[in-house]
Scaffold this active site. Structure first.
Site, mmCIF file in Angstrom:
data_model
loop_
_atom_site.group_PDB
_atom_site.id
_atom_site.type_symbol
_atom_site.label_atom_id
_atom_site.label_comp_id
_atom_site.label_asym_id
_atom_site.label_seq_id
_atom_site.Cartn_x
_atom_site.Cartn_y
_atom_site.Cartn_z
ATOM 1 N N GLU A 26 -43.591 -21.543 -67.536
ATOM 2 C CA GLU A 26 -43.987 -20.511 -66.575
ATOM 3 C C GLU A 26 -45.102 -21.080 -65.701
ATOM 4 O O GLU A 26 -46.092 -21.607 -66.204
ATOM 5 C CB GLU A 26 -44.469 -19.256 -67.314
ATOM 6 C CG GLU A 26 -44.887 -18.169 -66.349
ATOM 7 C CD GLU A 26 -44.705 -16.771 -66.901
ATOM 8 O OE1 GLU A 26 -43.848 -16.572 -67.776
ATOM 9 O OE2 GLU A 26 -45.443 -15.873 -66.449
ATOM 10 N N ASN B 259 -46.554 -14.954 -72.372
ATOM 11 C CA ASN B 259 -45.428 -14.010 -72.361
ATOM 12 C C ASN B 259 -44.465 -14.481 -73.444
ATOM 13 O O ASN B 259 -43.744 -15.462 -73.261
ATOM 14 C CB ASN B 259 -44.729 -14.006 -70.998
ATOM 15 C CG ASN B 259 -45.664 -13.497 -69.913
ATOM 16 O OD1 ASN B 259 -46.336 -12.482 -70.084
ATOM 17 N ND2 ASN B 259 -45.741 -14.217 -68.808
ATOM 18 N N LYS C 176 -51.421 -11.636 -75.395
ATOM 19 C CA LYS C 176 -51.383 -10.898 -74.124
ATOM 20 C C LYS C 176 -50.780 -9.547 -74.480
ATOM 21 O O LYS C 176 -49.581 -9.451 -74.750
ATOM 22 C CB LYS C 176 -50.507 -11.652 -73.128
ATOM 23 C CG LYS C 176 -50.209 -10.893 -71.834
ATOM 24 C CD LYS C 176 -49.492 -11.786 -70.817
ATOM 25 C CE LYS C 176 -49.118 -11.022 -69.553
ATOM 26 N NZ LYS C 176 -48.534 -11.889 -68.508
ATOM 27 N N GLU D 238 -48.831 -6.489 -68.010
ATOM 28 C CA GLU D 238 -47.578 -6.855 -67.338
ATOM 29 C C GLU D 238 -46.369 -6.597 -68.243
ATOM 30 O O GLU D 238 -45.567 -7.487 -68.513
ATOM 31 C CB GLU D 238 -47.638 -8.316 -66.871
ATOM 32 C CG GLU D 238 -48.742 -8.534 -65.838
ATOM 33 C CD GLU D 238 -48.778 -9.933 -65.230
ATOM 34 O OE1 GLU D 238 -48.394 -10.890 -65.901
ATOM 35 O OE2 GLU D 238 -49.216 -10.037 -64.062
ATOM 36 N N ARG E 57 -57.192 -2.835 -58.687
ATOM 37 C CA ARG E 57 -56.851 -3.774 -59.775
ATOM 38 C C ARG E 57 -58.060 -4.595 -60.222
ATOM 39 O O ARG E 57 -58.188 -4.931 -61.393
ATOM 40 C CB ARG E 57 -55.711 -4.678 -59.292
ATOM 41 C CG ARG E 57 -55.417 -5.821 -60.215
ATOM 42 C CD ARG E 57 -54.091 -6.446 -59.855
ATOM 43 N NE ARG E 57 -53.987 -7.772 -60.448
ATOM 44 C CZ ARG E 57 -52.946 -8.565 -60.319
ATOM 45 N NH1 ARG E 57 -51.900 -8.187 -59.602
ATOM 46 N NH2 ARG E 57 -52.924 -9.754 -60.887
ATOM 47 N N ASP F 27 -56.440 -12.645 -59.941
ATOM 48 C CA ASP F 27 -55.487 -13.541 -60.588
ATOM 49 C C ASP F 27 -55.504 -14.932 -59.957
ATOM 50 O O ASP F 27 -54.604 -15.269 -59.198
ATOM 51 C CB ASP F 27 -54.077 -12.935 -60.490
ATOM 52 C CG ASP F 27 -53.090 -13.635 -61.408
ATOM 53 O OD1 ASP F 27 -53.524 -14.454 -62.228
ATOM 54 O OD2 ASP F 27 -51.884 -13.351 -61.306
ATOM 55 N N GLU G 91 -50.826 -22.470 -59.536
ATOM 56 C CA GLU G 91 -49.897 -21.407 -59.143
ATOM 57 C C GLU G 91 -50.133 -20.916 -57.712
ATOM 58 O O GLU G 91 -49.217 -20.884 -56.898
ATOM 59 C CB GLU G 91 -50.015 -20.226 -60.117
ATOM 60 C CG GLU G 91 -49.167 -19.042 -59.701
ATOM 61 C CD GLU G 91 -49.248 -17.873 -60.678
ATOM 62 O OE1 GLU G 91 -49.929 -17.988 -61.705
ATOM 63 O OE2 GLU G 91 -48.624 -16.843 -60.387
ATOM 64 N N GLU H 213 -58.079 -23.533 -48.793
ATOM 65 C CA GLU H 213 -58.526 -22.160 -48.528
ATOM 66 C C GLU H 213 -58.472 -21.847 -47.036
ATOM 67 O O GLU H 213 -58.048 -20.759 -46.634
ATOM 68 C CB GLU H 213 -59.961 -21.980 -49.037
ATOM 69 C CG GLU H 213 -60.524 -20.595 -48.776
ATOM 70 C CD GLU H 213 -61.973 -20.465 -49.204
ATOM 71 O OE1 GLU H 213 -62.727 -21.458 -49.121
ATOM 72 O OE2 GLU H 213 -62.363 -19.363 -49.630
#
Ligand code: GCU
Length: 655
Positions: A143, A186, A266, A270, A320, A349, A377, A486
C-alpha cells in the site's frame, strides 16, 4: 559490486577505505551474542570486499593494528563509542545493539571518505523505540509503495528467501532501527491469520532474521480477529471470551517468537473495526490487547489516525484536523504502560506542509510516538525528488509550549515510526535518491539534533560518491527539493489538490466535494481553511496558548501555513509585498523552473556519479518536470479563472 543494491553499505566503492585494511585484518571480539555475530559478519564482509581475505580472529588486542569490539554498559542501550588510534580501532557498545550500530557507523563514515581523525565519536539514541512500518500485504502488493513488490510476502504467504530480508535488516540496523512492523496497518483477510498456527512458523523465521540485527518484529492485527478467526459473535474488548482469545493468541505467538515486539493497531479508522462498535473507547480497546501482551513484555502501538471519512462537505462544522485530538486527548492517563500512541506528524495526512499535530505534548501521561511517512505518497511518489528530513526535523523541533517554553515534540515522545519506502526494486526505493529518506529517517530519530544537511551529506558520500565537490552538489539538490516540490504543488499549507486516491499529479477539486474532509474552499474571492476560533472551526484552540495565539492571528501565523489556518482573499498582502494570488502564480512558475534546474544540475554530474544511479534518477527528473508543468498550468489557470486577476508579470496562463 552492485551499488544500487548496496545502498549506503557500498564498502569499497572507491579507495576511501584503504586505510582501514590495517585494522580490519585482525578482529578481537571481547563480547558475544547473536547481534555481536552480525557485527562481526559485517566487518568480515567489509574486509572481504576490500582485500578478498577474511580477517584473522585474535583473543588479545595487538599493538600493530586490530579492530576491537567490546561492551561497556555505561554507554546505555544502543549507545556506542568509536575510538581510532594508531594501533587499533575500538567500538564499544552499551549493549549488543550499540556494538552493531558503532560498527556500522564506522564503516559508513569510512566508506564515505570521512578522515580517520573525525571517526572517534560517542553517540546514543535519543528515543528507545525507533521503528519502521511496512505497509506490505500478503498478496505481495505494498500500500502506497513506489518501489516494486513486497520483499516480505508473495502469493498470500511470507517469502522463503531470506537473503533480501537479511540485507534489509542490515540497512535498517545500520541506522539504528530497532523495531519493524512487517504488514500493512490495513489488515485484510489473509493477514488477519498471520497470528495463527498456519503462518506463525514462517513469520518466526523473519523475526529471527531481524532479531539477529537487534530489531524486534511487530505485526499489525485486525481488531475483529476473534470474530474472523475464532468465529466469536463479538470483538468487544470487555467481553471475557474476547480477552481470553487474545491471551491465547499472545501466548502462542511468544511460543513461536520469544522476541516478538507486539501489535500495531489501526482501529476505528477508515472503516477498520475497533472498540467504538461496542461503545468502548480507544483506551479500553488498547488496554485489553496490552494486558494479553504484558506477561511477555510486548507492546501495543495504537494509531491516532482516527477521523470521520464520511463527512458531508456541506457541513462546515466538522474539521478533520481536529479529530485525533478530540478522540485521544480526553483519554490521557488511561492507557496501560505498554501502550504507545502513534501520532502522525500532522493532523491531516502526510501533506507536503501541515501544522504539527496538536496532540504532541498534550498527553503528558501517555506514551507517544511520532509517525512519519518515508514512502512519498503525497510528496512525489519516488518520481519527484523530495528529501523529507527537513520536514521531519521541523516536527521534532516544534515547541509545543505544553509545560512552558522548550517543550519540543522530541521531548514529548518515546520514539518514532516511519512508513517504509522499500520494495523489490534493485535499488530498494524506486528512485535511488529516495534512499536518502530511509537513511535520513533512521539517523534523525537516533539523533534529532543532527541537521538535515549533515545527514544528506553522510548518505551521499556513503551511497554515491565520496568526492566532496560532487557530493556537495547532490546534497544541495536534496536539501532544496522539499521546497521545490511544495512550490509547484500546493503551497502555504493548503495541501491536497491531488488526484484522488492515487495521490500523484494535480486535480484541484478532486477532493473538494468528497467525504474525506480535505477541502481548500476556493471561491472567487479567496481560498484556505478557516481553522480559527474566532470565525472558523476552532482547531487553533487545540494548541497550548502561545501557539494558539500565533495561529489564530493571521499576522503572526507563519506564512508557510497561512492557508492551513486561514481563509484569505486573493488580494491579501504577504510580508514579501506580494498579494496571495501573485504568490501562487510566482510559486508555481518558479517551482517548475527549479524542477528543470534539478535535471540540469543532475546532468552536469553525468561523468561523476555511478552510471546506474545516473540513469534511474535522470529518468525521474524528466518525469518530475512534466509533473511540475502540469501542476503549474492547472493551478495557475484554475486561480486565474476563479479570481479574474492577472499575473502582474504577464507570464503564460492558459485561460
Ligand atoms: C493514508 C493513506 C492510506 C493509509 C492511511 C493510514 O490515508 O492514503 O493508504 O491506509 O493513510 O495511515 O492508515
Amino acid at each position: 559490486m552492485d551499488m544500487l543494491y548496496d545502498c549506503w553499505l557500498a564498502y569499497g566503492k572507491d579507495d576511501s577505505m584503504k586505510w582501514t585494511e590495517k585494522y580490519l585484518s585482525r578482529l578481537c571480539v571481547l563480547c558475544s551474542g547473536r547481534v555481536i555475530s552480525s557485527a562481526v559478519k559485517e566487518l568480515e564482509a567489509a574486509f572481504g570486499r576490500l582485500t578478498g581475505n577474511i580477517p584473522e580472529r585474535i583473543s588479545q588486542p595487538l599493538s600493530e593494528g586490530c579492530f576491537i569490539l567490546r561492551i561497556n554498559d555505561s554507554l546505555g542501550a544502543g549507545g556506542y563509542d568509536i575510538s581510532v588510534s594508531d594501533e587499533s580501532i575500538t567500538v564499544m557498545g552499551g549493549d549488543e545493539n550499540g556494538v552493531l550500530y558503532g560498527v556500522f557507523r564506522f564503516l559508513i563514515l569510512a566508506s564515505g571518505g570521512y578522515p580517520p581523525e573525525s571517526l572517534s565519536i560517542t553517540e546514543k539514541p535519543c528515543f528507545p523505540l525507533r521503528m519502521i512500518d511496512q505497509w506490505d500485504n500478503a498478496d505481495g502488493t505494498v500500500e502506497r509503495g513506489y518501489s516494486g513488490a513486497s520483499i516480505f510476502f508473495e502469493k498470500g504467504r511470507p517469502v522463503s528467501d531470506m537473503k533480501r530480508l537479511t540485507d534489509y535488516a542490515r540497512l535498517l540496523s545500520s541506522v539504528g532501527i530497532n523495531a519493524i512492523c512487517i504488514n500493512n496497518v490495513n489488515v485484510h483477510r489473509t493477514e488477519t491469520f498471520f497470528i495463527t498456527e498456519g503462518l506463525l512458523p514462517d513469520i518466526a523465521k523473519i523475526a529471527g532474521i531481524f532479531a539477529d540485527y537487534g530489531i524486534k518484529l511487530y505485526l499489525s492485527v485486525n481488531f475483529a480477529a476473534p470474530m474472523e478467526i475464532d468465529g466469536l459473535s463479538t470483538a468487544d474488548p470487555l467481553d471475557e471470551r474476547v480477552k481470553s482469545r487474545w491471551k491465547c493468541t499472545a501466548d502462542n505467538i511468544y511460543r513461536h517468537i520469544p522476541e516478538f515486539g507486539g501489535f500495531l493497531v489501526k482501529a476505528d479508522s477508515e472503516n477498520r473495526p475497533g472498540p467504538h462498535t461496542y461503545g468502548r473507547d480507544h483506551a479500553e480497546g488498547a488496554n485489553m490487547l496490552a494486558a494479553a501482551l504484558k506477561p511477555f513484555g510486548g507492546n501495543v502501538i495504537w494509531r491516532c489516525f482516527v477521523y470521520n471519512c464520511h463527512v458531508d462537505w456541506r457541513d462546515r462544522t466538522t474539521d478533520r484536523a481536529k479529530a485525533a485530538y478530540d478522540n485521544f486527548k480526553p483519554l490521557d492517563g488511561k492507557f496501560a504502560d505498554n501502550v504507545y500512541l502513534q501520532i502522525k506528524n500532522g493532523p491531516m495526512d502526510f501533506q507536503i506542509r501541515e501544522a504539527v499535530s496538536p496532540l504532541f505534548g498534550a498527553m503528558p501521561d501517555t506514551n507517544c510516538l511520532c509517525e512519519f511517512q518515508i514512502t512519498q505518497e503525497y510528496t512525489g511518489q519516488q518520481i519527484d525528488l523530495c528529501y523529507l528530513v527537513p520536514m521531519w526535523k521541523e516536527c521534532l523541533d516544534f515547541d509545543t509550549y505544553h509545560g512552558g517554553e522548550g517543550s519540543l515534540v522530541s521531548r514529548n515522545i518515546l520514539g518514532a515510526a516511519g512508513v517504509s519506502n522499500v520494495g523489490s526494486d534493485r535499488c530498494w526505493t524506486g528512485d535511488p535518491l529516495a534512499g536518502a529518506n530511509l537513511y535520513g529517517y533512521g539517523r534523525l530519530v537516533f539523533d534529532p539534533a543532527l541537521s538535515a544537511e549533515k545527514i544528506a551529506m553522510e548518505w551521499v558520500r556513503a551511497a554515491i560518491t565520496a568526492d566532496e565537490e560532487t557530493a556537495e552538489v547532490i546534497c544541495k539538490m536534496l536539501v532544496s527539493s522539499r521546497d521545490i516540490y511544495e512550490s509547484y504543488t500546493s503551497p502555504l499549507g493548503v495541501g491536497w489538490m491531488v488526484t484522488p486516491h492515487y495521490h500523484y499529479g494535480v486535480d484541484v477539486d478532486g477532493y473538494e466535494y468528497s467525504p474525506w474532509g480535505t477541502y481548500h474552499y476556493s471561491d472567487r474571492n479567496g481560498m484556505g481553511a478557516d481553522r480559527t476560533k474566532a470565525t472558523g472551526t476552532g482547531y487553533t484552540a487545540q494548541y497550548a496558548p502561545h501557539n494558539e495565539e500565533m495561529y489564530e492571528n493571521v499576522s503572526a501565523c507563519p506564512e508557510e501555513l497561512l492557508l492551513f489556518f486561514h481563509h484569505l482573499p486573493y488580494t491579501y498582502m504577504l510580508s514579501s509585498g506580494k498579494t496571495l494570488i501573485q504568490h501562487i502564480y510566482d510559486s508555481h512558475f518558479e517551482g517548475a523552473e527549479k524542477a528543470e534546474e534539478l535535471l540540469m544540475r543532475w546532468r552536469s554530474l553525468k561523468e561523476r556519479v555511478p552510471e546506474e544511479y545516473y540513469r534511474e534518477a535522470e529518468l525521474r527528473f524528466e518525469k518530475q518536470i512534466e509533473n511540475s508543468r502540469q501542476w503549474r498550468d492547472v493551478i495557475n489557470t484554475y486561480y486565474y479563472r476563479k479570481s479574474g486577476i492577472d499575473d502582474i508579470r504577464g507570464r503564460k496562463i492558459f485561460r
